[in-house]
Design a protein around this motif. Structure first.
Motif, PDB file in Angstrom:
ATOM      1  N   GLN A  38       0.824  -1.206   0.000  1.00 54.88           N
ATOM      2  CA  GLN A  38       0.000   0.000   0.000  1.00 54.88           C
ATOM      3  C   GLN A  38       0.857   1.255   0.000  1.00 54.88           C
ATOM      4  O   GLN A  38       0.570   2.221  -0.717  1.00 54.88           O
ATOM      5  CB  GLN A  38      -0.927  -0.010   1.222  1.00 54.88           C
ATOM      6  CG  GLN A  38      -2.033   1.025   1.171  1.00 54.88           C
ATOM      7  CD  GLN A  38      -3.022   0.847   2.311  1.00 54.88           C
ATOM      8  OE1 GLN A  38      -2.728   0.231   3.326  1.00 54.88           O
ATOM      9  NE2 GLN A  38      -4.207   1.385   2.142  1.00 54.88           N
ATOM     10  N   LYS A  63       0.853   3.932  -3.177  1.00 56.02           N
ATOM     11  CA  LYS A  63       0.490   5.318  -2.877  1.00 56.02           C
ATOM     12  C   LYS A  63       1.587   6.265  -3.357  1.00 56.02           C
ATOM     13  O   LYS A  63       1.306   7.323  -3.946  1.00 56.02           O
ATOM     14  CB  LYS A  63       0.277   5.488  -1.370  1.00 56.02           C
ATOM     15  CG  LYS A  63      -0.135   6.897  -0.970  1.00 56.02           C
ATOM     16  CD  LYS A  63      -0.308   7.013   0.540  1.00 56.02           C
ATOM     17  CE  LYS A  63      -0.655   8.449   0.942  1.00 56.02           C
ATOM     18  NZ  LYS A  63      -0.774   8.600   2.412  1.00 56.02           N
ATOM     19  N   GLU A 112       1.257   9.192  -6.338  1.00 53.83           N
ATOM     20  CA  GLU A 112       1.559  10.607  -6.090  1.00 53.83           C
ATOM     21  C   GLU A 112       2.598  11.129  -7.076  1.00 53.83           C
ATOM     22  O   GLU A 112       2.500  12.262  -7.549  1.00 53.83           O
ATOM     23  CB  GLU A 112       2.039  10.782  -4.644  1.00 53.83           C
ATOM     24  CG  GLU A 112       0.905  10.624  -3.626  1.00 53.83           C
ATOM     25  CD  GLU A 112       1.366  10.819  -2.198  1.00 53.83           C
ATOM     26  OE1 GLU A 112       2.591  10.914  -1.966  1.00 53.83           O
ATOM     27  OE2 GLU A 112       0.498  10.881  -1.305  1.00 53.83           O
TER      28      GLU A 112
END
Length: 286
Positions: free
Chosen positions: A184, A188, A192
């Motif tokens: 995760q 993430k 970004e």
């Protein structure tokens, strides 16, 4: 504008006998055509042996086509004079960060790539700081990589590539060795970089949940691209994916089974939030 383009790409692994003669040939990439636009987040799915990692290594010119062409930032990977340019602009992150991290201190490791490509010393530390901030690892800049978790190490490996300021990052199963929390963290970070920094991302994976936010998905089987579309379009074809020995996200499968059981769920569900909203709407109609 395309940043990556494969044209009739073929790659064959050749097994040699003791005399150096070709004993057998295995075609790992079979006549692949695909195009990736600048700033896109592309996911490439496939089970083990489907050819996805072999394809990824062509984008960084680690492997060269047996036939056909691979173009990266307008350069043909077969042109030896352009190899340095291609590798500066298409950074590679592998599945085991321990194979990619060589520094004894995080910031020194991240600065290794920029130093190798001749970035002036005063600019290296600016790049290092910005890269570590972009992956959420700035507070670990003085730590030893050996003291970090698997997810943190992978983020440091990504920072090392980001510090070289490539136009594209290829991640070859970067979460394969991580626990769910580490996976995760890394996904993430990748999202970004794509959304905030505009970096083109090519994610090679077999975890279905990791591709939900991708712009487009390519599914590979036996060296060929057999499915192309948005995540919603791909995961709507549950039976076809199963025929290629692949699953769909758990929540998508649950919604699919509910629909087959007669529950009037509309469209393809990709997240728990979407399923909850759909069920709430059905309940309000009762």
């Amino acid at each position: 504008m395309s940043i990556i383009k494969a044209e009739d790409l073929i790659f064959e692994y050749k097994k040699l006998d003791d005399a150096g003669e070709v004993e057998s040939v295995h075609r790992a990439v079979d006549n692949v055509n695909l195009e990736v636009n600048k700033g896109e987040f592309i996911a490439i799915l496939g089970h083990n042996g489907s050819g996805k990692s072999t394809l990824a290594k062509h984008i960084n010119a680690i492997l060269l086509p047996s036939e056909g062409s691979m173009w990266v930032c307008g350069k043909d990977t077969k042109e030896e004079d352009d190899t340095w340019f291609i590798r500066q602009n298409a950074g590679m992150v592998f599945q085991n960060p321990d194979n990619q991290i060589i520094g004894t201190v995080v910031e020194e490791d991240v600065g290794f790539g920029p130093e190798n490509i001749g970035v002036p010393t005063e600019d290296i530390w600016t790049r290092v700081e910005n890269a570590l901030k972009s992956v959420g690892m700035i507070k670990y800049r003085h730590h030893s990589p050996n003291k970090l978790s698997g997810g943190q190490k992978q983020r440091v490996a990504i920072a090392g590539v980001v510090a070289m300021k490539p136009q594209c990052i290829i991640l070859d199963e970067p979460t394969a060795m991580l626990d769910p929390n580490g996976r995760q963290e890394v996904i993430k970070t990748v999202l970004e970089l794509n959304k905030k920094e505009g970096v083109t991302v090519i994610l090679i994976t077999h975890y279905m949940e990791e591709v939900i936010s991708a712009d487009r998905v390519f599914v590979m089987e036996s060296g060929q691209v057999v499915m192309t579309g948005t995540p919603r379009e791909i995961f709507a074809r549950v039976d076809e994916l199963k025929s290629y020995r692949m699953d769909v996200p758990q929540v998508t499968m649950l919604a699919h089974e509910l629909k087959e059981a007669g529950v009037p769920i509309s469209g393809t569900i990709l997240s728990v939030e979407e399923l909850v909203e759909e069920i709430c709407q059905l309940k309000s109609k009762v």
